[in-house]
Design an enzyme around this catalytic site. Structure first.
Site, PDB file in Angstrom:
ATOM      1  N   GLY A 209     -30.853 -19.994  -0.900  1.00 10.96           N
ATOM      2  CA  GLY A 209     -31.285 -20.290  -2.265  1.00 10.96           C
ATOM      3  C   GLY A 209     -32.552 -19.601  -2.713  1.00 10.96           C
ATOM      4  O   GLY A 209     -33.001 -19.773  -3.834  1.00 10.96           O
ATOM      5  N   ASN A 288     -33.847 -13.183   3.335  1.00 14.10           N
ATOM      6  CA  ASN A 288     -34.026 -13.591   1.945  1.00 14.10           C
ATOM      7  C   ASN A 288     -35.484 -13.822   1.547  1.00 14.10           C
ATOM      8  O   ASN A 288     -35.886 -14.926   1.181  1.00 14.10           O
ATOM      9  CB  ASN A 288     -33.216 -14.865   1.645  1.00 14.10           C
ATOM     10  CG  ASN A 288     -31.733 -14.579   1.509  1.00 14.10           C
ATOM     11  OD1 ASN A 288     -31.319 -13.424   1.532  1.00 14.10           O
ATOM     12  ND2 ASN A 288     -30.937 -15.609   1.354  1.00 14.10           N
ATOM     13  N   ASP A 333     -33.127  -6.761   1.533  1.00 13.44           N
ATOM     14  CA  ASP A 333     -32.307  -7.947   1.799  1.00 13.44           C
ATOM     15  C   ASP A 333     -31.633  -7.857   3.169  1.00 13.44           C
ATOM     16  O   ASP A 333     -30.495  -8.272   3.337  1.00 13.44           O
ATOM     17  CB  ASP A 333     -31.258  -8.162   0.698  1.00 13.44           C
ATOM     18  CG  ASP A 333     -30.672  -9.566   0.745  1.00 13.44           C
ATOM     19  OD1 ASP A 333     -31.386 -10.493   1.159  1.00 13.44           O
ATOM     20  OD2 ASP A 333     -29.485  -9.734   0.394  1.00 13.44           O
ATOM     21  N   TRP A 421     -21.832 -12.390   7.614  1.00 14.24           N
ATOM     22  CA  TRP A 421     -21.649 -13.635   8.370  1.00 14.24           C
ATOM     23  C   TRP A 421     -20.335 -13.678   9.143  1.00 14.24           C
ATOM     24  O   TRP A 421     -20.127 -14.587   9.957  1.00 14.24           O
ATOM     25  CB  TRP A 421     -21.750 -14.861   7.450  1.00 14.24           C
ATOM     26  CG  TRP A 421     -20.766 -14.865   6.314  1.00 14.24           C
ATOM     27  CD1 TRP A 421     -20.983 -14.378   5.064  1.00 14.24           C
ATOM     28  CD2 TRP A 421     -19.421 -15.367   6.317  1.00 14.24           C
ATOM     29  NE1 TRP A 421     -19.858 -14.539   4.289  1.00 14.24           N
ATOM     30  CE2 TRP A 421     -18.881 -15.144   5.032  1.00 14.24           C
ATOM     31  CE3 TRP A 421     -18.608 -15.975   7.285  1.00 14.24           C
ATOM     32  CZ2 TRP A 421     -17.571 -15.506   4.680  1.00 14.24           C
ATOM     33  CZ3 TRP A 421     -17.308 -16.333   6.935  1.00 14.24           C
ATOM     34  CH2 TRP A 421     -16.803 -16.105   5.652  1.00 14.24           C
ATOM     35  N   CYS A 640     -23.762 -17.072 -14.572  1.00 17.10           N
ATOM     36  CA  CYS A 640     -22.313 -17.037 -14.822  1.00 17.10           C
ATOM     37  C   CYS A 640     -21.712 -15.976 -13.898  1.00 17.10           C
ATOM     38  O   CYS A 640     -20.619 -16.114 -13.357  1.00 17.10           O
ATOM     39  CB  CYS A 640     -22.001 -16.643 -16.260  1.00 17.10           C
ATOM     40  SG  CYS A 640     -22.891 -17.568 -17.506  1.00 17.10           S
TER      41      CYS A 640
END
Ligand code: CA
Length: 718
Positions: A209, A288, A333, A421, A640
């Protein structure tokens, strides 16, 4: 509390009642399993137990290797569906199921857990943690990660972590809730997609997050019986004025500059945690940074510990033991949130207790897990951000240009990583690791830096601080499966694949590697040379890793059918690297668990053919370009894009393609879905703060895209 005392008591209380397994028959469904069986670390670590699949990576080693060889290279051609279970979810499938005493447990969309008979596929019970009601119904704009990669079992219970930050204990017997606790507040932008890891009477959990708001990441351990918090360890230092929690944070603070705490720093552990019982440590990966761009996060440079690292903590106390930073000063990242696999290797005649790891950054690491020393690190895919890993200095040699000081720089691997992952497996008999690999690059720029306007990440809005456009690699396939020898640090074989984001792997003593693919094919490869020895067309893309177990003398291989994870959101829009080309149209295909056995007899219903979304052409809707441009901003910032895709081109997995939807054509219907939460149950949040103007602008943007649209937005990823 006295943790060590609790630990001893629990170990004394251990009771093993395997004997009743023998009494199972096909006709007894609910009474067959011994639900009181007390699962312990000893059982989870028992490599010879092939009746169960007790943990995420099968045993605590996370090797995903099974000694079963009833199904092998010679007879795998006879592998057929033995049973199937239709999963009533519409979106992401990403998890590893468990098998305990003849019952299979899986976690699906919005963290619903289902128990099914592992012999027949018959549903036994279902537990719904009511995630949509908990969060979306309260008008929280939580989007994106409604999936989970797995669940855990310990004692007589199952444990799940929910999207919205709860840890829940339920009984294995009937899915009855025993306790639940929160690991972060419901209105936090954090989320959980990883499993909660059960070991030694504890539950370890991280979160994700960081990319949608300023956060400071942490990991936490809880007591399996009570849910009581045992320890918490922050991954990055906070504001020095508040004092540091421990010496590790004090050490980490020396590697940061500027006022990093104003941006949170980040540092999520969203995946990859391994319990190393031998050295009583929990080893996990981090990534992150918040935001991605170090020029904002830590303006005068610095390594920024413990971002993009492998960290080992004392499992009992949460005290720092060692770390390896895989990407100093991460600006790309490059999470290290990929599998950390325990392997006993013999290197140059010496026995080594190793942890092997292939993070996003393209280097395969062999780490001495007794002390965190990197024994070797070599490129398993193309990588230009680092020249090499200098073993003597124990750090990467990074060209200054990798930080793109002069504008645009093409960097590889991409932010999706050389490996993500999707489970790497390790076959100790062959000494090979099997890596689902990707070959993509990215053009990074400081487009999002904007320090003049005092960059601030905003909760529930993308805040990466970079421009990042994904590119293919000339002369390279999008993906590949490769067998890697960690001892020689050499590729033994590689199978090229015309797509990125292939699923996780399983390897067996039958000299097999199993892998599902985004095009719907489930394949078995000869683990020794990569030859395809079996394939099955599931009619729907696959991302989850398979498992295997043996009941009543029959080896079975099970896999969840359905694509999942970040890449399926289609951040790339339409084109050569987007996920939409597979045609897994939202709502069209059936998610399933399929279990295979030699000469299996199940008739699995055929899936509808793939179907690429066809935008509705309705020229009665006159697109106002100005409104559409404003709508593009709302679409990107309000996330969105995270489910409906860049340029309103959906990958088909997380949400429908809005260009092909009639809802945006109808003002009232659009309002009821977007602002009033009419589709909360599907995971569509309620955007109650959007104004009439925002909604109208969004409609114009979507219709503009349906009519051919403007250029696609820049990419962004997990
Ligand atoms: Ca990320």
């Amino acid at each position: 509390m006295n943790i060590s005392r609790v630990k001893k008591t629990r170990k004394l209380a251990t009771v093993c009642v395997m004997g009743t397994l023998l009494s199972m028959t096909l006709s007894t469904v609910t009474v067959a399993a011994d639900h009181a069986r007390n699962i312990t670390d000893k059982e989870i670590n028992e490599t010879s137990n092939t009746a169960d699949w007790l943990a995420y990576g099968r045993t605590h080693s996370e090797q995903r290797f099974s000694p079963l060889k009833d199904i092998n290279v010679k007879n795998v051609g006879k592998l057929k569906p033995e049973w199937y279970f239709d999963i009533p979810d519409k979106t992401d499938m990403a998890s590893t199921p468990l098998v305990v005493d003849g019952v299979m447990y899986h976690i699906g969309h919005l963290n619903v857990v289902r128990a099914i008979d592992a012999r027949t596929g018959k549903k036994l019970w279902e537990y719904d943690p009511k995630v949509a009601k908990e969060v979306l119904g309260k008008s929280m704009r939580r989007v994106f990660w409604g999936n989970s990669r797995g669940l855990s079992t310990y004692g007589d219970k199952l444990y799940i972590a929910t999207w919205d930050g709860r840890i829940v204990a339920i009984t294995r017997k009937d899915g009855k809730e025993v306790w639940q606790t929160r690991t972060f507040p419901a209105d936090s932008q954090l989320n959980i997609t990883g499993h909660v890891k059960a070991f030694d009477g504890k539950l370890f959990v991280g979160n994700g997050g960081t990319e949608i708001g300023p956060t400071r990441g942490f990991v936490t351990a809880y007591d399996t019986e009570t849910g009581e918090k045992l320890w918490r360890w922050y991954l990055v230092p906070g504001n020095p004025a508040d004092g540091f929690e421990n010496e590790a944070m004090e050490m980490a603070a020396k590697t940061w500059t500027g006022k990093w705490w104003e941006h949170g720093g980040g540092g999520n552990a969203w995946h990859a945690w391994t319990y190393d019982e031998e050295f009583d440590q929990i080893i996990f990966g981090t990534g992150n940074g918040s935001p991605w761009n170090r020029k904002i996060r830590s303006p005068e440079g610095g390594d920024n510990l413990f971002l993009s690292s492998v960290v080992a903590l004392d499992a009992d106390t949460g005290k720092y033991k060692w770390h390896v930073q895989t990407a100093p000063g991460d600006t790309w990242d490059y999470n290290s949130n990929m599998d950390i696999v325990l392997a006993d290797l013999n290197i140059d005649g010496k026995d080594v207790k190793a942890a092997i790891h292939a993070p996003k950054n393209g280097f395969f690491y062999v780490i001495d897990r007794t002390n965190g020393k990197v024994l070797s690190a070599e490129k398993y895919v193309e990588a230009n951000w680092s020249t090499k890993f200098d073993l003597e200095k124990q750090r990467h040699v990074i060209p200054e240009s990798s930080f793109y000081p002069d504008g645009k720089k093409n960097i590889y691997p991409s932010f999706w990583g050389g490996h993500n992952w999707h489970a790497m497996s390790f076959n100790p008999e062959l000494g090979l690791a099997f890596i689902p690999s990707m070959h993509l690059s990215v053009d990074f720029t400081d487009a999002g830096k904007d320090t003049d306007t005092n960059f601030r990440a905003t909760k529930f809005r993308f805040g990466l601080g970079v421009g990042a456009a994904l590119k293919t690699m000339p002369g390279k396939p999008l993906g590949s499966l490769q067998a890697w020898d960690p001892v020689t640090q050499k590729r033994v074989w590689e199978v090229e694949q015309p797509f990125a984001w292939a699923g996780g792997t399983l390897t067996t003593a039958g000299n097999l590697v199993f892998q599902g693919h985004p095009d719907g094919k489930f394949k078995a490869y000869d683990a020794r040379n990569g030859e395809v020895v079996w394939e099955y067309d599931a009619g729907l893309g696959i991302s989850s890793p398979p498992i295997t177990y043996k009941l009543d003398g029959k080896q079975m291989v099970a896999i969840m059918i359905g694509p999942g994870g970040g890449y399926t959101s289609n951040f790339q829009g339409s084109g050569d690297v987007g996920f939409e080309s597979h045609g897994w149209k939202y709502g069209l295909h059936q998610r399933r668990m399929i279990t295979f056995a030699l000469d299996g007899k199940a008739n699995v219903p055929a899936q509808p053919a793939p179907e690429v979304a066809k935008p509705i052409v309705d020229m009665n809707f006159k697109v106002d370009e100005e409104k559409a441009a404003a709508g593009a901003g709302v679409y990107a910032l309000d996330l969105c894009i995270a489910c409906h895709g860049a340029g309103a081109v959906s990958g088909g997995v997380k949400g429908p393609d809005l260009r092909a939807s009639t809802i945006p054509l109808d003002k009232k219907a659009f309002e009821s879905v977007v602002r009033d939460g009419a589709l909360l149950g599907n995971g569509m949040p309620k955007y109650h703060t959007l104004s009439d103007e925002d909604l109208e602008n969004l409609r114009h943007y979507i219709r503009q895209q349906a009519h051919g649209g403007a250029a696609h937005a820049d990419a962004a990823g997990h």
